[in-house]
Structure formats: C-alpha cells, structure tokens
Design an enzyme around this catalytic site. Structure first.
Site, mmCIF file in Angstrom:
data_model
loop_
_atom_site.group_PDB
_atom_site.id
_atom_site.type_symbol
_atom_site.label_atom_id
_atom_site.label_comp_id
_atom_site.label_asym_id
_atom_site.label_seq_id
_atom_site.Cartn_x
_atom_site.Cartn_y
_atom_site.Cartn_z
ATOM 1 N N LEU A 102 -0.175 6.014 -2.100
ATOM 2 C CA LEU A 102 -1.789 6.353 -1.611
ATOM 3 C C LEU A 102 -1.713 5.923 -0.129
ATOM 4 C CD1 LEU A 102 -4.131 5.226 -4.657
ATOM 5 C CD2 LEU A 102 -3.593 7.651 -3.776
ATOM 6 N N ASP A 103 -2.242 6.164 0.546
ATOM 7 C CA ASP A 103 -2.433 5.677 2.233
ATOM 8 C C ASP A 103 -2.827 4.087 2.508
ATOM 9 O OD1 ASP A 103 -2.118 8.456 3.014
ATOM 10 O OD2 ASP A 103 -3.693 9.367 3.697
ATOM 11 N N LYS A 104 -3.228 3.636 3.155
ATOM 12 C CA LYS A 104 -3.226 2.771 3.147
ATOM 13 C C LYS A 104 -4.660 2.328 3.173
ATOM 14 C CE LYS A 104 -3.167 -1.596 6.520
ATOM 15 N NZ LYS A 104 -2.595 -1.724 8.033
#
Ligand code: URA
Length: 233
Positions: A102-104
C-alpha cells in the site's frame, strides 16, 4: 510432526541454528519441563511444550497477521529512513513480509506473513483476486465514471485496466466511493481516478479476496488471522 530441537527453535526465530545450539547446551531450553541439552533431540511440534529461558515457544510453520496499516509507514521489510509495516509487528520471526504494497499515505488491510505460496496466490496478476477500497475523492463522482471504470481505463500502461466496480456512497464537491479492482498495479486507484480527472484525497483498503479488515483494529493495530480466515484464503 517430529523435529530436531535446534531446528524447532531456529524455525521459530529464536536465533540462528548455532545460536540456539548454544542456548540448548547452556541448559536454557526445556521440553515438557525437563532440561534438554541435546540439539538433535526430537520434539513433537504438535504436543510437546518447548520453553526457552522459561518462555514458551510454540511451533507454527507460518504466521499470518492482519494489520490496519496507518498512513506514514512504508510497505517494505526494511527501509534505511522510513518506518516500515514490519516495525509495527511484534514477532521473533525474521522471515515475515507484507503480502503486497500500500502507498505510504494509504491505510487499511495489509496481510503480513511468511507464507510465500499464499502471498503469491493472492498477488499473482493471473489470479484476479478482488481488492476493495474505500476512498474520498476531490470532485463529484458520477454515473459516467462508473461506466468508464467498468469499461477499463487507460492509465498509461501497455493495457487498459480490467473492468472495475465503482460504487458511489456520496457524490458532492468531495465524494466517497467503494472501488473493487482485480489487479494491483502501482498506484492503481489513484491513477484510475486521475484518468477521469479526479484526485484521491484518502484511500483505505477494506478487503483482499475473502479477507476483510477487522473494524476493531485502529490504524497501527494488528491481530493474528483466525484459522477460518487462513483456510478461506
Ligand atoms: N492504489 C493506490 O493508488 N494506492 C494504494 O496504496 C493501493 C491501491
């Protein structure tokens, strides 16, 4: 299953094979309450109780954790600068990894495991496992967007995206939606909205295959998967 005592302890992340051999020879390991000093001693991983320095060490080949990933941590095993999702998991096992990214700034469901085969089944592009996201969007999401997402979008890759199911919870100057996709391309949800001229303000994964995020987990909290959840995956 019968297994050598040193392998049992090393498999459970208690140290390298030579480190655990030392612990055993120092008399720090008991099996069913009796000190065992032979590393080759065979233990029954299902029924024997093994303790290291008085702490029980139970045997499980694989570990599975459901993390509600908070924003601000990266989905990696190691990072020289950033805090990683593994920093949030209190486990001795050194072979854990996040099954997918998942993106930051994205929150929500992330499976942390050491079961490579299961991770492969969930993540393989050929398997088309459903991933469900909740998102807040800048701008009005419309029925036209639903049709465009369903038809597949050009997001700048070789191929358009597979049909995705967009559901509108609320459409306004800021909208709320649910989106189900069958792929896991880099920044996919953000790029899909970008392709229809909109921006994702907040993104959270709710589901991956049969696995649903436990709503009782606050961002940063995790729990082990139940046996039913593992079997269903
Ligand atoms: N799509 C995105 O754009 N970001 C994520 O983190 C997951 C899916």
């Amino acid at each position: 299953m019968k297994i050598r005592l040193d392998k049992y302890l090393a498999d459970m992340g208690c140290g390298t094979r030579s480190q655990v051999k030392q612990e055993i020879s120092k008399g720090r390991v008991t099996v069913n309450g009796t000190t065992v000093k032979r590393p080759e001693y065979k233990v029954d991983s299902a029924s024997d109780q093994v303790c290291l320095a008085g702490e029980p060490v139970s045997y499980a080949k694989f570990e599975y954790y459901m993390l509600n990933k908070p924003a601000g941590v990266v989905s990696a095993t190691k990072d020289p600068v950033e805090k990683t999702v593994l920093d949030l998991i209190d486990s001795r096992r050194a072979d854990l990894f996040p099954a997918g990214r998942l993106d930051k700034d994205t929150e929500g469901l992330l499976l942390i495991t050491n079961d490579g085969e299961l991770a492969h089944r969930l993540l393989s592009p050929k398997k088309h496992v459903d991933k469900v996201y909740y998102a807040c969007i800048e701008g009005r999401v419309t029925d036209e967007d639903i049709a465009l997402f369903d038809a597949g979008l050009d997001i700048g890759d070789d191929k358009p995206t597979l049909p995705a199911v967009l559901e509108i919870i609320r459409s306004d100057e800021k909208s709320e939606i649910l989106l189900t996709i069958k792929e896991g391309r880099f920044h996919q949800v953000k790029r899909m909205f970008h392709a229809v001229g909109k921006e994702v303000l907040y993104l959270k994964r709710l589901q991956m295959g049969s696995l649903r995020l436990d709503e009782r987990l606050s961002p940063g909290e995790y729990r082990e998967l139940t046996e039913e959840e593992v079997n269903a995956l």
